[in-house]
Design a protein around this motif. Structure first.
Motif, mmCIF file in Angstrom:
data_model
loop_
_atom_site.group_PDB
_atom_site.id
_atom_site.type_symbol
_atom_site.label_atom_id
_atom_site.label_comp_id
_atom_site.label_asym_id
_atom_site.label_seq_id
_atom_site.Cartn_x
_atom_site.Cartn_y
_atom_site.Cartn_z
ATOM 1 N N UNK A 117 9.218 7.096 6.645
ATOM 2 C CA UNK A 117 7.945 7.711 6.252
ATOM 3 C C UNK A 117 7.107 7.859 7.519
ATOM 4 N N UNK A 118 7.288 8.973 8.194
ATOM 5 C CA UNK A 118 6.649 9.206 9.491
ATOM 6 C C UNK A 118 5.135 9.196 9.377
ATOM 7 N N UNK A 119 4.503 8.430 10.252
ATOM 8 C CA UNK A 119 3.051 8.435 10.332
ATOM 9 C C UNK A 119 2.356 7.383 9.486
ATOM 10 N N UNK A 120 3.073 6.674 8.641
ATOM 11 C CA UNK A 120 2.435 5.670 7.786
ATOM 12 C C UNK A 120 2.318 4.351 8.547
ATOM 13 N N UNK A 121 1.185 3.677 8.384
ATOM 14 C CA UNK A 121 1.004 2.372 9.011
ATOM 15 C C UNK A 121 1.670 1.303 8.152
ATOM 16 N N UNK A 122 1.934 0.156 8.756
ATOM 17 C CA UNK A 122 2.512 -0.957 8.000
ATOM 18 C C UNK A 122 1.593 -1.359 6.853
ATOM 19 N N UNK A 123 0.301 -1.385 7.138
ATOM 20 C CA UNK A 123 -0.675 -1.781 6.114
ATOM 21 C C UNK A 123 -0.638 -0.820 4.923
ATOM 22 N N UNK A 124 -0.625 0.476 5.197
ATOM 23 C CA UNK A 124 -0.630 1.464 4.114
ATOM 24 C C UNK A 124 0.680 1.419 3.326
ATOM 25 N N UNK A 125 1.809 1.278 4.033
ATOM 26 C CA UNK A 125 3.095 1.184 3.348
ATOM 27 C C UNK A 125 3.114 -0.032 2.427
ATOM 28 N N UNK A 126 2.636 -1.153 2.920
ATOM 29 C CA UNK A 126 2.599 -2.374 2.104
ATOM 30 C C UNK A 126 1.702 -2.178 0.877
ATOM 31 N N UNK A 127 0.548 -1.549 1.062
ATOM 32 C CA UNK A 127 -0.369 -1.299 -0.062
ATOM 33 C C UNK A 127 0.277 -0.403 -1.118
ATOM 34 N N UNK A 128 0.933 0.667 -0.671
ATOM 35 C CA UNK A 128 1.546 1.600 -1.611
ATOM 36 C C UNK A 128 2.703 0.936 -2.363
ATOM 37 N N UNK A 129 3.509 0.163 -1.650
ATOM 38 C CA UNK A 129 4.621 -0.523 -2.296
ATOM 39 C C UNK A 129 4.124 -1.575 -3.287
ATOM 40 N N UNK A 130 3.054 -2.279 -2.941
ATOM 41 C CA UNK A 130 2.481 -3.259 -3.875
ATOM 42 C C UNK A 130 1.955 -2.569 -5.125
ATOM 43 N N UNK A 131 1.346 -1.411 -4.930
ATOM 44 C CA UNK A 131 0.854 -0.640 -6.073
ATOM 45 C C UNK A 131 2.001 -0.254 -6.995
ATOM 46 N N UNK A 132 3.098 0.249 -6.425
ATOM 47 C CA UNK A 132 4.278 0.599 -7.224
ATOM 48 C C UNK A 132 4.854 -0.633 -7.914
ATOM 49 N N UNK A 133 4.819 -1.774 -7.221
ATOM 50 C CA UNK A 133 5.331 -3.009 -7.814
ATOM 51 C C UNK A 133 4.472 -3.425 -9.016
ATOM 52 N N UNK A 134 3.148 -3.353 -8.881
ATOM 53 C CA UNK A 134 2.242 -3.678 -10.002
ATOM 54 C C UNK A 134 2.476 -2.767 -11.197
ATOM 55 N N UNK A 135 2.792 -1.510 -10.934
ATOM 56 C CA UNK A 135 3.007 -0.531 -12.002
ATOM 57 C C UNK A 135 4.418 -0.599 -12.587
ATOM 58 N N UNK A 136 5.269 -1.447 -12.025
ATOM 59 C CA UNK A 136 6.614 -1.611 -12.565
ATOM 60 C C UNK A 136 7.601 -0.561 -12.110
ATOM 61 N N UNK A 137 7.281 0.163 -11.033
ATOM 62 C CA UNK A 137 8.181 1.208 -10.542
ATOM 63 C C UNK A 137 9.125 0.712 -9.451
ATOM 64 N N UNK A 138 8.701 -0.321 -8.729
ATOM 65 C CA UNK A 138 9.469 -0.823 -7.594
ATOM 66 C C UNK A 138 9.671 -2.328 -7.746
ATOM 67 N N UNK A 139 10.848 -2.775 -7.366
ATOM 68 C CA UNK A 139 11.157 -4.198 -7.358
ATOM 69 C C UNK A 139 11.201 -4.657 -5.912
ATOM 70 N N UNK A 140 10.446 -5.689 -5.606
ATOM 71 C CA UNK A 140 10.375 -6.247 -4.252
ATOM 72 C C UNK A 140 11.167 -7.542 -4.235
ATOM 73 N N UNK A 141 12.034 -7.686 -3.232
ATOM 74 C CA UNK A 141 12.789 -8.920 -3.061
ATOM 75 C C UNK A 141 12.441 -9.505 -1.701
ATOM 76 N N UNK A 142 11.877 -10.707 -1.722
ATOM 77 C CA UNK A 142 11.521 -11.430 -0.504
ATOM 78 C C UNK A 142 12.529 -12.559 -0.350
ATOM 79 N N UNK A 143 13.272 -12.559 0.743
ATOM 80 C CA UNK A 143 14.335 -13.527 0.943
ATOM 81 C C UNK A 143 13.860 -14.836 1.564
#
Length: 139
Positions: A64-90
């Motif tokens: 995702x060219x041009x996205x900051x780490x902070x913005x990517x993390x925010x967007x992924x967390x939003x998708x996770x809250x909405x049940x669209x994305x599953x996050x796995x932290x090892x």
């Protein structure tokens, strides 16, 4: 004549009835879906996840060219809250976190594909160019 009896009851599960929409409720619910997917980066992130593969955070950041780490993390967390994305932290050092679409998130793919088909057919049948997003037009 011998009458046969059943040894078990037939169990049926009633099918869930779809919601009946009025023009107002349909518009409201579709707008809610659009709000869920609205944002400069959300659709781009989703399209990178549609291939069904597990994506590491660093891989998504590169794709995702041009996205900051902070913005990517925010967007992924939003998708996770909405049940669209599953996050796995090892829970490793260095940190290893990956993402994939949930089955619910995967159901968005054919919807997006249908929208693209609609846009292509509209353009072809009316001899029009495909619409250009404002973020692309000004880039």
């Amino acid at each position: 004549m011998v009458e046969l009896t059943r040894t078990h009851k037939i169990v049926t599960t009633p099918l869930k009835q779809r919601k009946v929409y009025t023009a107002d409720t349909a518009a409201t619910d579709v707008e809610a879906v659009f709000r869920l997917l609205r944002g400069r980066w959300k659709l781009l992130i989703l399209f990178h996840l549609f291939d069904g593969k597990v994506q590491r955070f660093s891989d998504l950041e590169r794709r995702v060219c041009g996205i900051s780490q902070k913005m990517l993390a925010q967007q992924l967390r939003s998708f996770e809250r909405e049940g669209l994305v599953l996050r796995t932290d090892y829970q490793e050092v260095p940190p290893r976190v990956d993402y994939r679409l949930t089955p619910w998130g995967q159901k968005v793919c054919p919807v997006m594909d249908s929208m693209l088909e609609w846009a292509e057919q509209r353009a072809d049948e009316n001899d029009l160019p495909l619409p250009v997003a404002a973020s692309v037009a000004h880039a």
